[in-house]
Design a protein around this motif. Structure first.
Motif, PDB file in Angstrom:
ATOM      1  N   ARG A   1       0.815  -1.198   0.000  1.00 15.46           N
ATOM      2  CA  ARG A   1       0.000   0.000   0.000  1.00 15.46           C
ATOM      3  C   ARG A   1       0.860   1.264   0.000  1.00 15.46           C
ATOM      4  O   ARG A   1       0.580   2.216  -0.707  1.00 15.46           O
ATOM      5  CB  ARG A   1      -0.877  -0.026   1.250  1.00 15.46           C
ATOM      6  CG  ARG A   1      -2.106   0.801   1.113  1.00 15.46           C
ATOM      7  CD  ARG A   1      -3.067   0.409   2.211  1.00 15.46           C
ATOM      8  NE  ARG A   1      -3.485   1.587   2.925  1.00 15.46           N
ATOM      9  CZ  ARG A   1      -4.026   1.555   4.129  1.00 15.46           C
ATOM     10  NH1 ARG A   1      -4.163   0.407   4.763  1.00 15.46           N
ATOM     11  NH2 ARG A   1      -4.421   2.649   4.706  1.00 15.46           N
ATOM     12  N   LEU A   2       1.893   1.270   0.812  1.00 15.88           N
ATOM     13  CA  LEU A   2       2.741   2.459   0.923  1.00 15.88           C
ATOM     14  C   LEU A   2       3.777   2.517  -0.193  1.00 15.88           C
ATOM     15  O   LEU A   2       4.364   3.563  -0.437  1.00 15.88           O
ATOM     16  CB  LEU A   2       3.460   2.471   2.276  1.00 15.88           C
ATOM     17  CG  LEU A   2       2.551   2.470   3.505  1.00 15.88           C
ATOM     18  CD1 LEU A   2       3.373   2.229   4.763  1.00 15.88           C
ATOM     19  CD2 LEU A   2       1.807   3.793   3.618  1.00 15.88           C
ATOM     20  N   ALA A   3       4.005   1.358  -0.850  1.00 11.60           N
ATOM     21  CA  ALA A   3       4.987   1.275  -1.930  1.00 11.60           C
ATOM     22  C   ALA A   3       6.348   1.826  -1.520  1.00 11.60           C
ATOM     23  O   ALA A   3       7.009   2.533  -2.263  1.00 11.60           O
ATOM     24  CB  ALA A   3       4.477   1.997  -3.181  1.00 11.60           C
ATOM     25  N   THR A   4       6.728   1.519  -0.284  1.00 11.42           N
ATOM     26  CA  THR A   4       8.037   1.948   0.202  1.00 11.42           C
ATOM     27  C   THR A   4       9.022   0.789   0.059  1.00 11.42           C
ATOM     28  O   THR A   4       8.682  -0.349   0.354  1.00 11.42           O
ATOM     29  CB  THR A   4       7.940   2.344   1.692  1.00 11.42           C
ATOM     30  OG1 THR A   4       6.926   3.325   1.821  1.00 11.42           O
ATOM     31  CG2 THR A   4       9.256   2.894   2.201  1.00 11.42           C
ATOM     32  N   THR A   5      10.226   1.092  -0.399  1.00 10.44           N
ATOM     33  CA  THR A   5      11.277   0.085  -0.500  1.00 10.44           C
ATOM     34  C   THR A   5      11.478  -0.579   0.865  1.00 10.44           C
ATOM     35  O   THR A   5      11.481   0.104   1.887  1.00 10.44           O
ATOM     36  CB  THR A   5      12.599   0.764  -0.920  1.00 10.44           C
ATOM     37  OG1 THR A   5      12.318   1.655  -1.985  1.00 10.44           O
ATOM     38  CG2 THR A   5      13.635  -0.251  -1.330  1.00 10.44           C
ATOM     39  N   ALA A   6      11.641  -1.911   0.865  1.00 14.48           N
ATOM     40  CA  ALA A   6      11.808  -2.596   2.148  1.00 14.48           C
ATOM     41  C   ALA A   6      12.887  -3.665   2.040  1.00 14.48           C
ATOM     42  O   ALA A   6      12.968  -4.374   1.030  1.00 14.48           O
ATOM     43  CB  ALA A   6      10.492  -3.217   2.600  1.00 14.48           C
ATOM     44  N   ILE A   7      13.715  -3.736   3.071  1.00 13.55           N
ATOM     45  CA  ILE A   7      14.677  -4.838   3.175  1.00 13.55           C
ATOM     46  C   ILE A   7      14.388  -5.548   4.493  1.00 13.55           C
ATOM     47  O   ILE A   7      14.286  -4.912   5.537  1.00 13.55           O
ATOM     48  CB  ILE A   7      16.131  -4.334   3.130  1.00 13.55           C
ATOM     49  CG1 ILE A   7      16.373  -3.588   1.819  1.00 13.55           C
ATOM     50  CG2 ILE A   7      17.105  -5.508   3.271  1.00 13.55           C
ATOM     51  CD1 ILE A   7      17.781  -3.082   1.660  1.00 13.55           C
ATOM     52  N   TYR A   8      14.230  -6.860   4.407  1.00 15.62           N
ATOM     53  CA  TYR A   8      13.709  -7.635   5.531  1.00 15.62           C
ATOM     54  C   TYR A   8      14.661  -8.791   5.811  1.00 15.62           C
ATOM     55  O   TYR A   8      15.010  -9.537   4.897  1.00 15.62           O
ATOM     56  CB  TYR A   8      12.335  -8.151   5.127  1.00 15.62           C
ATOM     57  CG  TYR A   8      11.525  -8.856   6.188  1.00 15.62           C
ATOM     58  CD1 TYR A   8      10.430  -8.228   6.764  1.00 15.62           C
ATOM     59  CD2 TYR A   8      11.831 -10.153   6.581  1.00 15.62           C
ATOM     60  CE1 TYR A   8       9.661  -8.873   7.715  1.00 15.62           C
ATOM     61  CE2 TYR A   8      11.071 -10.803   7.534  1.00 15.62           C
ATOM     62  CZ  TYR A   8       9.979 -10.164   8.097  1.00 15.62           C
ATOM     63  OH  TYR A   8       9.230 -10.800   9.031  1.00 15.62           O
ATOM     64  N   VAL A   9      15.082  -8.908   7.057  1.00 11.75           N
ATOM     65  CA  VAL A   9      16.006  -9.987   7.425  1.00 11.75           C
ATOM     66  C   VAL A   9      15.257 -11.071   8.173  1.00 11.75           C
ATOM     67  O   VAL A   9      14.457 -10.778   9.074  1.00 11.75           O
ATOM     68  CB  VAL A   9      17.141  -9.434   8.324  1.00 11.75           C
ATOM     69  CG1 VAL A   9      17.831 -10.557   9.084  1.00 11.75           C
ATOM     70  CG2 VAL A   9      18.152  -8.681   7.485  1.00 11.75           C
ATOM     71  N   THR A  10      15.466 -12.321   7.800  1.00 10.59           N
ATOM     72  CA  THR A  10      14.858 -13.420   8.543  1.00 10.59           C
ATOM     73  C   THR A  10      15.682 -14.686   8.363  1.00 10.59           C
ATOM     74  O   THR A  10      16.464 -14.813   7.416  1.00 10.59           O
ATOM     75  CB  THR A  10      13.411 -13.675   8.075  1.00 10.59           C
ATOM     76  OG1 THR A  10      12.855 -14.736   8.860  1.00 10.59           O
ATOM     77  CG2 THR A  10      13.364 -14.064   6.607  1.00 10.59           C
TER      78      THR A  10
END
Lengths: 292, 335
Positions: B183-192
């Motif tokens: 929805r926000l169309a913000t770049t995201a980097i996710y660690v898991t």
């Protein structure tokens, strides 16, 4: 609390007996004696004792010397507490920044706490001695004529420094522990949230340290008021001109030097009430109001 | 909103230990990239270097058009969600959300508007005046998300944000994070470290091992064509079977490791493989049969009511074999 069950009814009492005996002999009985004594007056030769009611307390209320002691105690306790807390916090913050050498510094900084108050008093007496001391010599070079035997303000600075010095170690340990219990991620989150080091200290570190700070505040006031007899006795003996005669020193001086047992007992009862009040504050607030 | 570019990024600690080496990555504007790998693979270090919480010892990190190597975390225009949420315990939810905006001298009316909007979006409105300790795990997670959203940053960085939640809540929050990011169309980097999270969340995955990139690709690419033995064993809800090639009749290729997913082994009476069954795990929707083929441990997914015979005869689904070089661990082309 876990409940232990004893088959024998006598055993629990026997197990408690040593502690109860110590409490009764060294705390309750002397306290009772002090309360009793505070209502009595003895003549100068100790030949007769008469009941005088609250006259000893009334005399204190009108005594300029006693009110001076109250004032001196207040200044002394506040100055000692603020100085030891302030210096300890700065040292703790410095050590908290270190990763490897932190333990070494912590150990070194705790040493002053192991020095007995009387020894610390002598130490400071030598350093500040107007005749042979190192510090007056240095101060003289910069044009300050240090003399705590003559000047009340110098004397107060001396006893505050000497009392705060050993206390810094104690406060320092608590602050180090307090700082380490603040998760690193909070500092990191605040850094990402745009708070610089100073802002982080005032908006994150200090509020989260407030339970520790409050505990130390109460404990140090109690210390400054009641456990600094050794320091005073070894350095200024309450002088010059009563300027460092704190309440607990006056109790001893009036009782054992002045031989005015009734007044001395009344003064110690007042001190006892102050201790009780401070203890109640500490227990109430530390348990309930932990700031966050 | 911005693209994030990593160019030969590496991290060597003062003692000489290497945590990360030679990472090249291009995250497009609005893309959701997941860094996944086992613990100690350098994924968190990499994220913290992008955030500015760790110094970058090699290469460059750019956010937008700027190289940010020497820029403080506050100046990088990123927001981070921490594993333990890192909520300020002495502040109310409202204060937690407003803290970053206040520090940036945002006007009070604007702060109020953004906090209210985030609270509405995350259904936190009834809790704005509570302290974090009065919230449940899921609500705390939302506050941490809210703190990132109100800043309207160029990128979100997530450091294992769901690992402190129980399995059910994790599934719900996973979906919420995904929809919110869309929805926000913000770049995201996710660690898991959780490969299910990685598969479901990421537009692209970066599989890391020992501080190096093993493979970069969309979830299906990584699943269907793992670039190495490590990726093959790591991605997939039940790990891929990895066996010597001579175990399989008619496929004796020296120096080759063969990978077959447990789903791709099918019980059939005239199958070419014969498995000694050693045990069965009940998964509800299916059963996982463990056993040995030619001295190699293998597992097979079978329907829930299936009773394996002894020995169990199996055939391989056509085209489901992955061939890897046994020495380098890399995928053999043409497989």
């Amino acid at each position: 609390m876990k409940r232990a069950l004893f088959g024998n009814r006598l055993l629990p009492w026997l197990l408690l007996a040593p502690q109860l005996a110590v409490t009764a002999i060294f705390f309750l009985w002397p306290a009772a004696q002090a309360i009793r004594q505070s209502f009595l007056r003895e003549d100068a030769f100790g030949l007769s004792t008469s009941f005088v009611g609250l006259a000893n307390y009334a005399a204190l209320w009108g005594s300029a010397e006693y009110l001076n002691a109250v004032r001196v105690t207040a200044i002394f306790a506040v100055a000692t507490t603020l100085l030891s807390l302030g210096v300890a916090l700065v040292l703790a913050l410095a050590v908290d920044r270190l990763v490897r050498a932190g333990k070494v510094y912590t150990t070194l900084l705790v040493w002053p706490y192991a020095v007995a108050p009387a020894v610390a008093g002598i130490l400071w007496w030598f350093i500040f001695n107007p005749t042979v001391g190192l510090l007056p010599y240095v101060l003289d070079r910069v044009g300050y004529d240090w003399n705590h035997l003559m000047r009340p303000r110098d004397a107060m600075i001396l006893v505050v420094l000497a009392s705060a010095w050993s206390r810094i170690s104690y406060c320092f340990l608590f602050f180090v522990a307090g700082l380490q219990s603040i998760p690193q991620s909070l500092h990191e989150a605040a850094a990402i949230d745009g708070a610089g080091p100073v802002k982080r200290f005032f908006t994150i570190t200090l509020p989260l340290l407030s339970p520790t700070t409050f505990f130390l505040l109460v404990v140090n006031i109690v210390y400054a008021m009641f456990e600094t007899f050794g320091v005073i006795d070894a350095t200024t003996e309450g002088g010059p001109a009563q300027s460092t005669n704190i309440m607990v020193y006056k109790v001893w001086f009036d009782g054992f030097i002045g031989q005015n047992l009734g007044s001395s007992a009344a003064q110690s009862v007042i001190l006892m009430l102050i201790v009780i009040a401070l203890t109640v504050i500490q227990f109430r607030w530390i348990e309930k109001r932990v700031a966050y | 909103m911005a693209r994030i570019t990593l160019n030969g990024v590496g991290k060597v600690y003062p003692g000489g230990t290497r945590a990360v080496g030679g990472v090249d990555l291009d995250v497009a504007d609005g893309e959701f990239v997941v860094l996944v790998g086992p613990s100690g693979c350098g994924k968190s270090t990499l994220l913290r270097m992008i955030a500015g919480l760790e110094t970058i010892t090699e290469g460059t990190v750019s956010i937008g058009d700027r190289v940010v190597n020497d820029i403080e975390p506050a100046g990088r225009d990123i927001a981070m969600v921490f594993q333990n949420y890192a909520l300020y315990p002495h502040m109310s939810v409202r204060q937690n959300l407003a803290y970053g905006l206040k520090n940036r001298r945002t006007p009070a009316a604007e702060i109020a508007r953004r906090v209210d909007e985030a609270a509405r979006m995350l259904e936190l409105a009834p809790y704005l005046d509570r302290k974090p300790r009065q919230l449940s795990g899921g609500q705390r997670q939302r506050v941490a998300m809210g703190r990132a959203i109100v800043r309207e940053p160029a990128a979100f960085l997530f450091d294992e944000p769901l690992s402190n939640l129980d399995a059910k809540l994790r599934g719900v929050m996973r979906w919420e994070i995904k929809t919110l990011q869309r929805r926000l169309a913000t770049t995201a980097i996710y660690v898991t470290h959780d490969q299910v999270e990685a598969m479901t969340l990421g537009d692209r995955l970066v599989v890391l091992n020992g501080g190096r990139v093993e493979q970069i690709g969309t979830p299906l690419e990584v699943y269907r064509r793992p670039a190495s033995v490590f990726v093959a064993g790591f991605i997939g809800s039940t790990p891929m079977n990895l066996v010597r090639s001579d175990v399989l009749p008619g496929l004796a290729r020296p120096g080759t490791t063969v990978g077959i997913r447990p789903e791709d082994l099918v019980p059939s009476p005239d199958g070419a493989l014969s498995m000694q069954v050693s045990g069965i795990e009940e998964l509800g929707v299916s059963r996982l049969v463990h056993g040995v083929i030619g001295g190699e441990r293998v597992s097979v997914v079978v329907p829930p009511d299936f009773q394996p015979s002894e020995p169990l005869r199996l055939s391989v689904r056509p085209g489901a074999m992955h061939l890897f070089d046994a020495a380098t661990g890399l995928r053999r082309e043409g497989s």
